[in-house]
Design an enzyme around this catalytic site. Structure first.
Site, PDB file in Angstrom:
ATOM      1  N   LEU A   1       0.880  -1.175   0.000  1.00 33.43           N
ATOM      2  CA  LEU A   1       0.000   0.000   0.000  1.00 33.43           C
ATOM      3  C   LEU A   1       0.921   1.229   0.000  1.00 33.43           C
ATOM      4  O   LEU A   1       1.259   1.770   1.044  1.00 33.43           O
ATOM      5  CB  LEU A   1      -0.908  -0.026   1.230  1.00 33.43           C
ATOM      6  CG  LEU A   1      -2.066   0.965   1.225  1.00 33.43           C
ATOM      7  CD1 LEU A   1      -2.980   0.768   0.025  1.00 33.43           C
ATOM      8  CD2 LEU A   1      -2.885   0.832   2.510  1.00 33.43           C
ATOM      9  N   HIS A   2       1.299   1.661  -1.204  1.00 34.03           N
ATOM     10  CA  HIS A   2       2.393   2.636  -1.322  1.00 34.03           C
ATOM     11  C   HIS A   2       2.068   4.021  -0.749  1.00 34.03           C
ATOM     12  O   HIS A   2       2.695   4.499   0.197  1.00 34.03           O
ATOM     13  CB  HIS A   2       2.758   2.827  -2.803  1.00 34.03           C
ATOM     14  CG  HIS A   2       3.096   1.580  -3.534  1.00 34.03           C
ATOM     15  ND1 HIS A   2       4.301   0.942  -3.404  1.00 34.03           N
ATOM     16  CD2 HIS A   2       2.385   0.849  -4.426  1.00 34.03           C
ATOM     17  CE1 HIS A   2       4.324  -0.134  -4.193  1.00 34.03           C
ATOM     18  NE2 HIS A   2       3.169  -0.207  -4.815  1.00 34.03           N
TER      19      HIS A   2
END
Ligand code: BDR
Ligand code: CA
Length: 313
Positions: A242-243
């Site tokens: 989940l950048h």
């Protein structure tokens, strides 16, 4: 203490959407002045539309959304529909947005806003290609000393690359823009793949978000379900990175992260390694440090923070 003023520059993107929601869920610490959109994961027409969808989902109608650059500074646009789907926000079934874009161009808005506010009060949070911000710096160099900090998602050292074997997507799409940013003299914090590849949306973490039971939480769970399908297959691990929300989490809880002040330069000539972040993590050159390059994250702490904050919307 007054909340920190930020502008999110973005190419939503499901993970961009979660980053925007995390910021909007944290008004005590962060005042989101604007969402400026850029072409990246999908073309600009979609990234602006997606930002408007997310603003309406959050119920925060007052935050302006602006359209910015529709292509990188010198190169052809590379998009990532294979990861994010045709619209960039595939997954949940969300209503068409009603509220319009704010008038004007995102680059002019960035310049005007930075000139209008006292120096050192606005933090820029780019979570897409750096085209808008580099264009603003190129056109109005006087804004550089006015920026408090740029906290960006992009690049990699240990993880090397995701869109090519050598480069991370946001930097690869517009390496000329990234080069301008890293040479700007503005204080920079980098949230690279080295960090975000440890922030995995596992089944248990996604279930915890879904269990909040609100429309926002359900949408987030469905968005992350959607893009997980690609990264699960690619990396063969339990959950996808989940950048972009890591950038907002860093502003909220910097002690969840650790890193090093190092020199980072951008590859802008070789097609083979285009957009590589040449990060002097081991200090083997005498090039001066120009960024805080993060390397680690307390992933459990990050997901507790995210889940707790999303429940507020
Ligand atoms: C970055 O690229 C995009 O696909 C994501 O939204 C993130 O900003 C990760 O490389
Ligand atoms: Ca992004």
């Amino acid at each position: 203490m007054a909340p920190r003023k930020i502008i999110i520059d973005t190419d939503p993107g499901q993970d961009d959407a979660v980053a925007i929601l995390l910021a909007l869920a944290s008004p005590e610490e962060l005042e989101l002045l604007a969402i400026t959109c850029v072409a990246g994961n999908v073309p600009l027409d979609y990234t602006t539309r997606n930002a408007r969808i997310i603003r309406e989902l959050s119920g925060k109608a007052e935050v302006p959304v602006l359209a910015g650059c529709d292509r990188p500074m010198t190169r052809a646009l590379v998009t990532a529909e294979h990861v994010h789907g045709r619209t960039g926000l595939d997954g949940p079934d969300l209503p068409d947005p009603v509220l319009p874009l704010a008038p004007g161009h995102a680059v002019d808005h960035l310049i005007d806003t930075l000139r209008r506010h006292p120096p050192g009060t606005i933090t820029l949070c780019p979570i897409g290609p750096l085209t808008n911000i580099a264009t603003a710096l190129d056109r109005a160099p006087d804004i550089a000393p006015r920026i408090k900090e740029i906290v960006l998602m992009g690049g990699a050292y240990f993880a090397v690359g995701n869109v090519t074997p050598a480069a991370e997507f946001n930097i690869h799409v517009d390496p000329q823009a990234a080069d301008i940013i890293f040479k700007s003299g503005v204080p920079i914090t980098v949230v690279p793949l080295d960090v975000t590849h440890k922030a995995l949306v596992t089944r248990a973490r996604n279930d915890a978000i879904r269990a909040i039971g609100t429309p926002v939480a359900r949408a987030v769970a469905e968005m992350t379900d959607f893009f997980e399908r690609y990264d699960r297959t690619k990396y063969g691990q339990d959950g996808a990175p989940l950048h972009d929300p890591c950038v907002i989490a860093y502003l909220l809880r910097p002690n969840l992260f650790s890193g090093r002040h190092i020199n980072v330069e951008i590859e802008t000539t070789s097609e083979l390694t285009m957009g590589m972040t040449v990060a002097d993590w081991w200090g083997v050159t005498d090039r001066p440090a120009n960024a805080l390059f993060l390397g680690d994250i307390d992933a459990d702490g990050f997901f507790s923070l995210l889940t707790e904050r999303l429940a507020r919307l």
